[in-house]
Scaffold this active site. Structure first.
Site, PDB file in Angstrom:
ATOM      1  CD  GLU A 151      51.888 -11.516  27.936  1.00  0.00           C
ATOM      2  OE1 GLU A 151      52.377 -11.919  28.974  1.00  0.00           O
ATOM      3  OE2 GLU A 151      52.029 -10.257  27.364  1.00  0.00           O
ATOM      4  CB  CYS A 168      48.775  -9.368  28.960  1.00  0.00           C
ATOM      5  SG  CYS A 168      49.662  -8.338  27.892  1.00  0.00           S
TER       6      CYS A 168
END
Length: 190
Positions: free
Chosen positions: A102, A130
């Site tokens: 991510e 994330c």
């Protein structure tokens, strides 16, 4: 068969492709999740294959990412996991060298404004760190394939991170478990 010229003909001389035309195609969710699965195969981590695909509201791909070490650092598939196998020189257990899919996808977008209002297709549900970055980038929907469980130091087991879901719910980030078909079949663990 030459697919470009449809030269696979039957006995009558008619192209065989006309006898059995294709009747369906992958949905957008299937397309982007299968792409995320394919991108995850670039992963340098020995334990977690993660891939991320960011898509705008017009179904255009904004960015791709996969998990692996930062530029110039050791690749775990080459020297072992820092959390499980330790530092390749000292053997001491250390924190993970990897940047998650991510985060790499956010970096690869080059202009994070493009991510505002986007959908993330990810093989592994985002960890809490994330999720904080996804929230700040303005991602509005997350479609994930499997749950994330963090590896404990020393490889003694796995643990869940509930904080990521809590943040997503608090910020109204839609979460959807992927339920479509997987057509990508690549396994490097064999």
């Amino acid at each position: 068969m030459d697919r470009r010229n449809n030269c696979d003909c039957d006995k009558s001389g008619a192209p065989a492709i006309l006898k059995k035309p294709r009747a369906g195609r992958l949905s957008w969710d299937e397309t982007f999740m299968n792409l995320a699965i394919l991108v995850s195969k670039r992963t340098a981590c020995r334990f977690v294959e993660a891939g991320a695909v960011y898509v705008d509201s017009n179904k255009r791909i904004i960015s791709l990412g996969y998990n692996g070490p930062t530029e110039g650092d050791y690749h775990c598939i080459d020297v072992g996991c820092a959390k499980v196998d330790g530092d390749p020189k000292t053997g001491a257990l250390k924190r993970c060298r990897g940047a998650h899919a991510e985060i790499n996808g956010i970096i690869n977008a080059q202009n994070t404004c493009r991510l505002r209002g986007s959908t993330l297709y990810t093989v592994t549900f985002p960890c809490y760190d994330c999720m904080k970055a996804l929230n700040n980038a303005g991602v509005k929907e997350i479609v994930y394939y499997e749950e994330y469980e963090r590896i404990k130091a020393g490889g003694t087991g796995l643990e869940k991170e509930n904080e990521a879901r809590e943040l997503a719910e608090k910020r109204n980030i839609a979460i959807k478990k992927y339920s479509g078909q997987v057509v990508i079949d690549v396994d490097f663990k064999k």
